[in-house]
Design a protein around this motif. Structure first.
Motif, PDB file in Angstrom:
ATOM      1  N   VAL A 172      -5.424  -5.017  -1.115  1.00 12.09           N
ATOM      2  CA  VAL A 172      -4.517  -4.243  -1.967  1.00 12.09           C
ATOM      3  C   VAL A 172      -5.125  -4.075  -3.362  1.00 12.09           C
ATOM      4  O   VAL A 172      -5.116  -2.976  -3.933  1.00 12.09           O
ATOM      5  CB  VAL A 172      -3.144  -4.934  -2.053  1.00 12.09           C
ATOM      6  CG1 VAL A 172      -2.217  -4.163  -2.988  1.00 12.09           C
ATOM      7  CG2 VAL A 172      -2.515  -5.036  -0.664  1.00 12.09           C
TER       8      VAL A 172
ATOM      9  N   SER B   3      -8.231   6.070   3.922  1.00 11.40           N
ATOM     10  CA  SER B   3      -6.989   5.696   4.618  1.00 11.40           C
ATOM     11  C   SER B   3      -7.286   5.121   5.992  1.00 11.40           C
ATOM     12  O   SER B   3      -6.721   4.098   6.395  1.00 11.40           O
ATOM     13  CB  SER B   3      -6.069   6.913   4.762  1.00 11.40           C
ATOM     14  OG  SER B   3      -5.630   7.378   3.515  1.00 11.40           O
TER      15      SER B   3
ATOM     16  N   GLY C  58       0.868   4.174  -2.845  1.00 14.71           N
ATOM     17  CA  GLY C  58       0.747   5.583  -2.474  1.00 14.71           C
ATOM     18  C   GLY C  58       1.857   6.429  -3.058  1.00 14.71           C
ATOM     19  O   GLY C  58       1.616   7.532  -3.574  1.00 14.71           O
TER      20      GLY C  58
ATOM     21  N   LEU D 107       1.323   4.758   5.481  1.00 19.08           N
ATOM     22  CA  LEU D 107      -0.020   4.667   4.919  1.00 19.08           C
ATOM     23  C   LEU D 107      -0.692   6.007   4.679  1.00 19.08           C
ATOM     24  O   LEU D 107      -1.847   6.050   4.262  1.00 19.08           O
ATOM     25  CB  LEU D 107      -0.906   3.822   5.856  1.00 19.08           C
ATOM     26  CG  LEU D 107      -0.533   2.343   5.975  1.00 19.08           C
ATOM     27  CD1 LEU D 107      -1.419   1.656   7.011  1.00 19.08           C
ATOM     28  CD2 LEU D 107      -0.663   1.629   4.635  1.00 19.08           C
TER      29      LEU D 107
ATOM     30  N   SER E  87      -2.287   6.221   1.377  1.00 14.17           N
ATOM     31  CA  SER E  87      -3.030   5.039   0.929  1.00 14.17           C
ATOM     32  C   SER E  87      -4.414   5.387   0.396  1.00 14.17           C
ATOM     33  O   SER E  87      -5.044   4.565  -0.270  1.00 14.17           O
ATOM     34  CB  SER E  87      -3.154   4.017   2.062  1.00 14.17           C
ATOM     35  OG  SER E  87      -3.828   4.560   3.180  1.00 14.17           O
TER      36      SER E  87
ATOM     37  N   LEU F 143       0.827  -1.208   0.000  1.00 14.13           N
ATOM     38  CA  LEU F 143       0.000   0.000   0.000  1.00 14.13           C
ATOM     39  C   LEU F 143       0.861   1.258   0.000  1.00 14.13           C
ATOM     40  O   LEU F 143       0.520   2.260  -0.641  1.00 14.13           O
ATOM     41  CB  LEU F 143      -0.935  -0.015   1.208  1.00 14.13           C
ATOM     42  CG  LEU F 143      -2.022  -1.097   1.188  1.00 14.13           C
ATOM     43  CD1 LEU F 143      -2.686  -1.215   2.550  1.00 14.13           C
ATOM     44  CD2 LEU F 143      -3.054  -0.815   0.117  1.00 14.13           C
ATOM     45  N   ALA F 144       1.975   1.217   0.717  1.00 15.04           N
ATOM     46  CA  ALA F 144       2.893   2.358   0.730  1.00 15.04           C
ATOM     47  C   ALA F 144       3.465   2.600  -0.658  1.00 15.04           C
ATOM     48  O   ALA F 144       3.578   3.750  -1.111  1.00 15.04           O
ATOM     49  CB  ALA F 144       4.018   2.110   1.736  1.00 15.04           C
TER      50      ALA F 144
END
Length: 480
Positions: free
Chosen positions: A229, A114, A20, A61, A64, A16-17
């Protein structure tokens, strides 16, 4: 097949990072480096081990929710990826700057999604709250609620100060970065924390490749569905919603028919669920362009599987899946991308994955065309196989698998009736595709006011305030 494809919370956070970072036009280690600086700042401020962990997770995150408001950002700014990069590097031209009224709804979507992602991952309440308030400022000038201290958790300042230091130093150099940060003391973040950061900025950046304290191994080892994800990635393009799930299920069914062993079937389905990682780096305007794409657009698209392959560096435990996912667009005749592989280099898993992805895409609507009927999709894919682009045996397995996939369609409907009415589920499916109340009303042959009433009821039942958050929660719960 509805197989249970799970990964650890730590693996999910890392993926997820990365998504982002790509959504913001940043290097794929941006959030990782920010997290390490945020941990050091939290420790210097006396936050302790728990506060260090919270700072790390919020920093990883905090972007995210970017996919959830990408469509809105593209509508407002033209280029959702480039505009975000310009915003955080302080290089956005004055004529492109927007007022609070324009941007606040996008910030609300981002923060809610988020926070919901953190909740779904089972992360601590402090992390969830930090993400829900990550765009608020110390003096009340942030978004979306214009909260001010003491209603903003300290972890927000830790993550945002660290992030600004990493981003601005790379864009402008250390001296200018500190000048820009210090100008926001007691505005965006507390002056005391700015002073602590400034005193250690260079040393912390030099050490940003190594974490100051290890993550909570027990909590981060919990298993969560990989679909989290996939769903978050596809919020970027509402018309893509559910595509990766469909490809994963279809590919796994086809692989079973083809006689692949269980381990290869498992890897194939997981690859399908993460194959869209690289899409986050491409502006929405490119994906939705009418007519033939130009060379510049194609160069961006050719990088999509490259960025997906880079997930193997971010999460080494998913190396096999990331490598396979990055080969989804390769073709037997060498006309695919990004490695220009051909039939001599593509094994059975690659051939099945490519065929499953193509078939699933043909059966789903796109902004430039309607969905094809299964028979039409099968005919077109067989023609492509006859032309040497797809493997004929793989295509036949996919078509056969698609013919037996309808039995599971009743499951989400039955589940949705436990929480949503049948009409509410219909409305949610329409708005999850990005349709307005008027468009949904037209498709469902009801009035826009009735759609609005249903949307309000959906929000109340799901505990959401934005359509993106309701869509993500509905996917997680299997309601759509």
């Amino acid at each position: 097949m509805q197989s249970d494809h799970r990964i650890s919370v730590e693996e999910a956070v890392q993926l997820l990072a990365m998504v982002g970072d790509l959504s913001m036009g940043q290097p794929t280690d941006q959030s990782i480096r920010t997290a390490h600086v945020a941990e050091r700042l939290a420790l210097a401020a006396g936050a302790g081990a728990a506060g260090c962990q919270h700072a790390r997770l919020v920093a990883l995150l905090r972007w995210s929710g970017c996919t959830a408001n990408a469509a809105g950002f593209a509508l407002l700014m033209g280029d959702d990826v480039g505009a975000r990069d310009a915003l955080i590097t302080h290089t956005l031209p004055p004529e492109q700057r927007k007022d609070f009224t324009s941007v606040a709804p996008l910030a609300r979507i981002h923060c809610e999604v988020s926070g919901d992602i953190a909740q779904t991952l089972g992360l601590p309440g402090e992390v969830q709250l930090g993400l829900r308030r990550v765009w608020e400022h110390y003096d009340g000038g942030g978004m979306p609620e214009r909260l001010r201290s003491p209603h903003i958790p300290q972890v927000v300042y830790h993550a945002n100060l660290a992030g600004d230091l990493v981003v601005l130093t790379r864009a402008h150099g250390m001296n200018e970065a500190l000048r820009l940060i210090q100008a926001l003391a007691d505005r965006k973040y507390p002056a005391e924390l700015v002073r602590k950061l400034a005193a250690h900025a260079q040393a912390w950046l030099d050490a940003a490749d190594a974490p100051p304290c290890p993550p909570d191994a027990h909590a981060m080892a919990r298993r969560v569905p990989l679909t989290i994800v996939a769903d978050m990635i596809e919020l970027k393009l509402p018309w893509l919603l559910g595509y990766s799930r469909c490809v994963a299920d279809l590919a796994e069914r086809a692989a079973l028919l083809a006689g692949l062993p269980e381990a290869e079937r498992h890897c194939l389905a997981r690859a399908a669920l993460i194959h869209g990682i690289g899409r986050a780096a491409v502006p929405n305007a490119v994906w939705q362009r009418d007519g033939k794409l130009g060379m510049a657009d194609w160069e961006k698209l050719r990088l999509v599987p490259y960025w997906t392959a880079r997930a193997a560096v971010q999460v080494p435990s998913l190396r096999a899946e990331a490598l396979l996912a990055s080969q989804l667009y390769e073709r037997l005749d060498g006309s695919g991308y990004y490695r220009d592989l051909d039939g001599a280099q593509l094994g059975q898993p690659q051939r099945l994955l490519s065929a499953a992805a193509a078939y699933a895409a043909l059966c789903m609507p796109r902004p430039w065309r309607a969905a094809l009927a299964p028979a039409e999709a099968a005919q077109l894919l067989c023609a492509e196989a006859a032309g040497g682009r797809f493997d004929a045996a793989a295509v036949n397995c996919v078509i056969a698998a698609a013919g037996g996939a309808s039995a599971q369609a009743a499951e989400p409907v039955a589940e949705s009736r436990k929480l949503l009415s049948e009409r509410e589920a219909d409305v949610l499916r329409r708005i999850s595709l990005g349709e307005s109340n008027k468009e949904a009303a037209r498709h469902l042959a009801i009035s826009p006011s009735t759609v609005r009433t249903h949307v309000e009821s959906i929000f109340r039942k799901l505990g959401c305030s934005t359509r993106a958050a309701a869509t993500l929660k509905a996917l997680t719960l299997g309601l759509i």
